[in-house]
Design an enzyme around this catalytic site. Structure first.
Site, PDB file in Angstrom:
ATOM      1  N   ARG A 170      56.372  46.773  43.766  1.00  0.00           N
ATOM      2  CA  ARG A 170      57.346  47.382  42.860  1.00  0.00           C
ATOM      3  C   ARG A 170      56.672  48.568  42.192  1.00  0.00           C
ATOM      4  O   ARG A 170      55.451  48.580  42.055  1.00  0.00           O
ATOM      5  CB  ARG A 170      57.745  46.383  41.755  1.00  0.00           C
ATOM      6  CG  ARG A 170      58.471  45.140  42.241  1.00  0.00           C
ATOM      7  CD  ARG A 170      58.738  44.191  41.078  1.00  0.00           C
ATOM      8  NE  ARG A 170      57.571  44.011  40.220  1.00  0.00           N
ATOM      9  CZ  ARG A 170      57.508  44.345  38.939  1.00  0.00           C
ATOM     10  NH1 ARG A 170      58.541  44.860  38.324  1.00  0.00           N
ATOM     11  NH2 ARG A 170      56.414  44.145  38.247  1.00  0.00           N
ATOM     12  N   ARG A 174      60.323  53.245  33.670  1.00  0.00           N
ATOM     13  CA  ARG A 174      60.885  52.908  32.359  1.00  0.00           C
ATOM     14  C   ARG A 174      61.698  54.070  31.835  1.00  0.00           C
ATOM     15  O   ARG A 174      61.189  55.182  31.734  1.00  0.00           O
ATOM     16  CB  ARG A 174      59.709  52.654  31.421  1.00  0.00           C
ATOM     17  CG  ARG A 174      59.842  51.393  30.639  1.00  0.00           C
ATOM     18  CD  ARG A 174      58.645  51.254  29.747  1.00  0.00           C
ATOM     19  NE  ARG A 174      57.832  50.114  30.113  1.00  0.00           N
ATOM     20  CZ  ARG A 174      56.593  49.965  29.716  1.00  0.00           C
ATOM     21  NH1 ARG A 174      56.018  50.879  28.971  1.00  0.00           N
ATOM     22  NH2 ARG A 174      55.913  48.897  30.049  1.00  0.00           N
ATOM     23  N   ARG A 247      37.394  45.164  48.456  1.00  0.00           N
ATOM     24  CA  ARG A 247      37.137  46.539  48.072  1.00  0.00           C
ATOM     25  C   ARG A 247      36.146  46.455  46.906  1.00  0.00           C
ATOM     26  O   ARG A 247      36.255  45.562  46.054  1.00  0.00           O
ATOM     27  CB  ARG A 247      38.463  47.162  47.617  1.00  0.00           C
ATOM     28  CG  ARG A 247      38.403  48.623  47.451  1.00  0.00           C
ATOM     29  CD  ARG A 247      38.620  49.386  48.729  1.00  0.00           C
ATOM     30  NE  ARG A 247      38.490  50.814  48.447  1.00  0.00           N
ATOM     31  CZ  ARG A 247      37.700  51.645  49.107  1.00  0.00           C
ATOM     32  NH1 ARG A 247      36.983  51.238  50.128  1.00  0.00           N
ATOM     33  NH2 ARG A 247      37.628  52.920  48.779  1.00  0.00           N
ATOM     34  N   ARG A 278      38.836  56.817  37.534  1.00  0.00           N
ATOM     35  CA  ARG A 278      39.151  56.909  36.102  1.00  0.00           C
ATOM     36  C   ARG A 278      37.882  56.970  35.257  1.00  0.00           C
ATOM     37  O   ARG A 278      36.805  56.613  35.728  1.00  0.00           O
ATOM     38  CB  ARG A 278      40.039  55.756  35.644  1.00  0.00           C
ATOM     39  CG  ARG A 278      39.570  54.375  36.054  1.00  0.00           C
ATOM     40  CD  ARG A 278      40.615  53.328  35.663  1.00  0.00           C
ATOM     41  NE  ARG A 278      40.056  51.984  35.800  1.00  0.00           N
ATOM     42  CZ  ARG A 278      40.630  50.895  35.324  1.00  0.00           C
ATOM     43  NH1 ARG A 278      41.760  50.975  34.652  1.00  0.00           N
ATOM     44  NH2 ARG A 278      40.079  49.715  35.491  1.00  0.00           N
ATOM     45  N   GLU A 298      34.499  55.291  37.208  1.00  0.00           N
ATOM     46  CA  GLU A 298      34.733  54.184  38.132  1.00  0.00           C
ATOM     47  C   GLU A 298      34.959  54.751  39.539  1.00  0.00           C
ATOM     48  O   GLU A 298      35.937  55.469  39.764  1.00  0.00           O
ATOM     49  CB  GLU A 298      35.973  53.430  37.641  1.00  0.00           C
ATOM     50  CG  GLU A 298      36.086  52.028  38.140  1.00  0.00           C
ATOM     51  CD  GLU A 298      37.230  51.303  37.423  1.00  0.00           C
ATOM     52  OE1 GLU A 298      37.161  51.097  36.201  1.00  0.00           O
ATOM     53  OE2 GLU A 298      38.208  50.963  38.105  1.00  0.00           O
ATOM     54  N   TYR A 346      43.671  38.172  43.508  1.00  0.00           N
ATOM     55  CA  TYR A 346      43.483  38.932  42.287  1.00  0.00           C
ATOM     56  C   TYR A 346      44.123  38.164  41.136  1.00  0.00           C
ATOM     57  O   TYR A 346      45.314  37.887  41.155  1.00  0.00           O
ATOM     58  CB  TYR A 346      44.092  40.347  42.370  1.00  0.00           C
ATOM     59  CG  TYR A 346      43.816  41.075  41.087  1.00  0.00           C
ATOM     60  CD1 TYR A 346      42.603  41.708  40.884  1.00  0.00           C
ATOM     61  CD2 TYR A 346      44.725  41.022  40.036  1.00  0.00           C
ATOM     62  CE1 TYR A 346      42.307  42.305  39.675  1.00  0.00           C
ATOM     63  CE2 TYR A 346      44.434  41.611  38.814  1.00  0.00           C
ATOM     64  CZ  TYR A 346      43.223  42.245  38.655  1.00  0.00           C
ATOM     65  OH  TYR A 346      42.914  42.815  37.446  1.00  0.00           O
ATOM     66  N   ASP A 348      44.558  38.156  36.930  1.00  0.00           N
ATOM     67  CA  ASP A 348      44.299  38.738  35.622  1.00  0.00           C
ATOM     68  C   ASP A 348      43.647  37.658  34.758  1.00  0.00           C
ATOM     69  O   ASP A 348      43.680  36.475  35.108  1.00  0.00           O
ATOM     70  CB  ASP A 348      45.612  39.206  34.976  1.00  0.00           C
ATOM     71  CG  ASP A 348      45.893  40.676  35.280  1.00  0.00           C
ATOM     72  OD1 ASP A 348      44.925  41.424  35.521  1.00  0.00           O
ATOM     73  OD2 ASP A 348      47.072  41.067  35.272  1.00  0.00           O
TER      74      ASP A 348
HETATM   75  C1  FAD Z   1      37.730  46.499  37.623  1.00  0.00           C
HETATM   76  C2  FAD Z   1      38.489  45.316  37.108  1.00  0.00           C
HETATM   77  C3  FAD Z   1      39.286  45.451  35.990  1.00  0.00           C
HETATM   78  C4  FAD Z   1      40.012  44.365  35.507  1.00  0.00           C
HETATM   79  N1  FAD Z   1      40.809  44.540  34.421  1.00  0.00           N
HETATM   80  C5  FAD Z   1      41.521  43.519  33.946  1.00  0.00           C
HETATM   81  C6  FAD Z   1      42.395  43.712  32.815  1.00  0.00           C
HETATM   82  O1  FAD Z   1      42.502  44.803  32.257  1.00  0.00           O
HETATM   83  N2  FAD Z   1      43.096  42.644  32.385  1.00  0.00           N
HETATM   84  C7  FAD Z   1      43.008  41.408  32.968  1.00  0.00           C
HETATM   85  O2  FAD Z   1      43.678  40.478  32.512  1.00  0.00           O
HETATM   86  N3  FAD Z   1      42.188  41.197  34.018  1.00  0.00           N
HETATM   87  C8  FAD Z   1      41.439  42.221  34.530  1.00  0.00           C
HETATM   88  N4  FAD Z   1      40.604  42.015  35.589  1.00  0.00           N
HETATM   89  C9  FAD Z   1      40.488  40.665  36.180  1.00  0.00           C
HETATM   90  C10 FAD Z   1      39.387  39.782  35.527  1.00  0.00           C
HETATM   91  O3  FAD Z   1      38.139  40.408  35.677  1.00  0.00           O
HETATM   92  C11 FAD Z   1      39.397  38.402  36.211  1.00  0.00           C
HETATM   93  O4  FAD Z   1      40.623  37.769  35.966  1.00  0.00           O
HETATM   94  C12 FAD Z   1      38.306  37.427  35.757  1.00  0.00           C
HETATM   95  O5  FAD Z   1      37.090  38.049  35.521  1.00  0.00           O
HETATM   96  C13 FAD Z   1      38.137  36.346  36.822  1.00  0.00           C
HETATM   97  O6  FAD Z   1      37.233  35.361  36.393  1.00  0.00           O
HETATM   98  P1  FAD Z   1      36.500  34.406  37.434  1.00  0.00           P
HETATM   99  O7  FAD Z   1      35.782  33.373  36.656  1.00  0.00           O
HETATM  100  O8  FAD Z   1      37.454  33.960  38.480  1.00  0.00           O
HETATM  101  O9  FAD Z   1      35.499  35.353  38.239  1.00  0.00           O
HETATM  102  P2  FAD Z   1      34.172  36.162  37.790  1.00  0.00           P
HETATM  103  O10 FAD Z   1      34.352  36.782  36.463  1.00  0.00           O
HETATM  104  O11 FAD Z   1      33.861  37.040  38.931  1.00  0.00           O
HETATM  105  O12 FAD Z   1      33.092  35.024  37.694  1.00  0.00           O
HETATM  106  C14 FAD Z   1      32.458  34.455  38.808  1.00  0.00           C
HETATM  107  C15 FAD Z   1      31.002  34.214  38.443  1.00  0.00           C
HETATM  108  O13 FAD Z   1      30.400  33.446  39.491  1.00  0.00           O
HETATM  109  C16 FAD Z   1      29.079  33.909  39.674  1.00  0.00           C
HETATM  110  N5  FAD Z   1      28.645  33.551  41.023  1.00  0.00           N
HETATM  111  C17 FAD Z   1      29.210  33.922  42.191  1.00  0.00           C
HETATM  112  N6  FAD Z   1      28.513  33.407  43.227  1.00  0.00           N
HETATM  113  C18 FAD Z   1      27.480  32.702  42.695  1.00  0.00           C
HETATM  114  C19 FAD Z   1      26.402  31.966  43.251  1.00  0.00           C
HETATM  115  N7  FAD Z   1      26.228  31.883  44.570  1.00  0.00           N
HETATM  116  N8  FAD Z   1      25.531  31.367  42.420  1.00  0.00           N
HETATM  117  C20 FAD Z   1      25.675  31.453  41.078  1.00  0.00           C
HETATM  118  N9  FAD Z   1      26.683  32.170  40.490  1.00  0.00           N
HETATM  119  C21 FAD Z   1      27.564  32.778  41.294  1.00  0.00           C
HETATM  120  C22 FAD Z   1      29.200  35.411  39.474  1.00  0.00           C
HETATM  121  O14 FAD Z   1      27.945  35.986  39.151  1.00  0.00           O
HETATM  122  C23 FAD Z   1      30.189  35.501  38.328  1.00  0.00           C
HETATM  123  O15 FAD Z   1      29.543  35.535  37.078  1.00  0.00           O
HETATM  124  C24 FAD Z   1      39.902  43.089  36.133  1.00  0.00           C
HETATM  125  C25 FAD Z   1      39.084  42.959  37.260  1.00  0.00           C
HETATM  126  C26 FAD Z   1      38.403  44.047  37.753  1.00  0.00           C
HETATM  127  C27 FAD Z   1      37.543  43.893  38.982  1.00  0.00           C
END
Ligand code: FAD
Length: 366
Positions: A170, A174, A247, A278, A298, A346, A348
């Site tokens: 989508r 607005r 990516r 950005r 970035e 993905y 949030d």
């Molecule tokens: C550029 C970007 C911008 C974003 N902006 C927003 C936003 O504005 N608003 C929003 O709501 N969300 C945003 N997000 C999404 C947000 O980052 C995620 O929702 C969130 O961080 C996911 O948490 P997680 O615990 O699943 O993963 P992660 O935060 O990736 O945590 C996984 C952890 O596991 C660890 N790990 C992996 N493999 C191993 C291993 N083998 N041994 C030990 N440790 C390991 C990693 O080091 C990491 O610390 C964004 C994401 C990105 C990439």
């Protein structure tokens, strides 16, 4: 020794650890990085909380999740209102009456609708075959060419005509003068940065940093009755069925001796002449008044196994492969796979918190 070994101290692992500890379960959290928090980690540099892994703005419509995060940090009233630089001119995002005024000098929703509908009709494609056709059939030529095409091509490293249409499901338009990027009821930045939330979640939990699960998998697994794994699902299975694709991004952080570099937290650079998509100016997330500033450029990057996996590529090939890994994961009764890397999607922040809370509810109701 432990009820749960939690691999990863991001939001998923930390929420799980918090909920399990609350229920008197003994948890060990490990992370291969030298800090906790995963991608929401902030580094405080000269009093400014730098979002080390890209701009993170918390937003949700879910009151329960909003109340949940507010237990750990107070949120400010930051509203995400990015601007986009295209051919030397600035445009407001998301596409709204301000953007359309900047594009065409028109002032009423009726005029905007007429222009957009005329351009969509002129394009005349009902079944878009690629991202370019999809965007043209949703918003017409001008919005696509000025604000979508080059940015998206940089983001994905491919021509818009070679990208699948599903990337843009989508394109919200607005017809009001409203620059708030999100539609959600609750929005803000935790005052003092996201680390406050992670610190709160991990209070009273044993955490070991700089520990890669795969360097000592067998011994680590023996430490606990169950594992919560938030790393890459294909890596867990030693890439037996093949590699999932992502990516990647490269962040270039730069301190500057000026108090205000760009006047906004997020400025998109639409044109191909800039390699980055950005620039983030972190102090604006918390209305900082420091004398200096820190910006981050970035750069989207092609991913390989040595790089951070940021965005899953959920096309049919990868989705099928993930489906096969998921089946393997379901056979492992003593491992919970959760979070953006283990579920190959993905998420949030509010969604990953919601997913971890739902999982703990299920886990502890048994
Ligand atoms: C550029 C970007 C911008 C974003 N902006 C927003 C936003 O504005 N608003 C929003 O709501 N969300 C945003 N997000 C999404 C947000 O980052 C995620 O929702 C969130 O961080 C996911 O948490 P997680 O615990 O699943 O993963 P992660 O935060 O990736 O945590 C996984 C952890 O596991 C660890 N790990 C992996 N493999 C191993 C291993 N083998 N041994 C030990 N440790 C390991 C990693 O080091 C990491 O610390 C964004 C994401 C990105 C990439």
């Amino acid at each position: 020794m432990y009820d749960y070994l939690i691999v990863g101290s991001g939001l998923y692992g930390s929420v799980f650890a918090h909920e399990a500890t609350k229920r008197n379960k003994k948890c060990l959290v490990i992370d291969k990085r030298s800090h906790f928090g995963g991608n929401v980690y902030c580094e405080n540099l000269s009093g400014i909380n730098v979002h080390k892994y890209g701009a993170h703005i918390f937003h949700t419509n879910d009151k329960e999740i909003w109340n949940y995060v507010n237990q750990f940090a107070e949120f400010n009233n930051y509203i995400n209102s990015p601007v986009s630089l295209s051919n030397g001119k600035l445009y407001n995002l998301p596409f709204n009456m301000n953007t359309f005024y900047q594009l065409w000098g028109v002032t009423t929703p009726q005029e905007v609708k007429e222009i957009i509908n005329k351009q969509i009709k002129e394009f005349g494609v009902d079944k878009p075959k690629n991202l370019e056709e999809q965007a043209l059939s949703l918003v017409g030529k001008d919005v696509y060419e000025v604000l979508i095409k080059e940015y998206t091509e940089k983001q994905w490293g491919r021509k818009a005509t070679e990208l699948p249409s599903f990337i843009i499901k989508r394109l919200p338009v607005r017809y009001t003068y409203n620059n708030n990027y999100f539609n959600d009821k609750y929005q803000g930045i935790p005052i003092g940065g996201y680390n406050k939330i992670i610190e709160g979640l991990l209070e009273g939990v044993e955490v070991k940093l700089g520990v890669d699960f795969f360097e000592n998998k067998e011994d680590l697994e023996k430490l606990a009755s169950k594992v919560v794994f938030t790393g890459k699902i294909d890596e867990y299975f030693d890439y037996n069925l093949g590699e999932l694709e992502y990516r990647s991004l490269r962040f270039e952080h730069m301190p500057l001796e000026v108090d205000n570099f760009q006047g906004n937290a997020v400025v998109n650079y639409n044109n191909a002449e800039f390699d980055f998509t950005r620039i983030i100016e972190h102090k604006h997330f918390e209305f900082g008044t420091q004398k200096n500033t820190i910006i981050t450029r970035e750069y989207p990057e092609k991913w390989d196994k040595r790089k951070e996996a940021y965005y899953p590529i959920n096309d049919s090939k990868n989705s099928k492969l993930y489906g096969e890994y998921k089946k393997l994961a379901e056979q492992k009764n003593n491992v919970i796979f959760g979070g953006r890397l283990a579920e190959y999607r993905y998420y949030d922040m509010h969604q990953v918190i919601g997913a971890a809370l739902a999982k703990t509810k299920k886990e502890f109701s048994q």
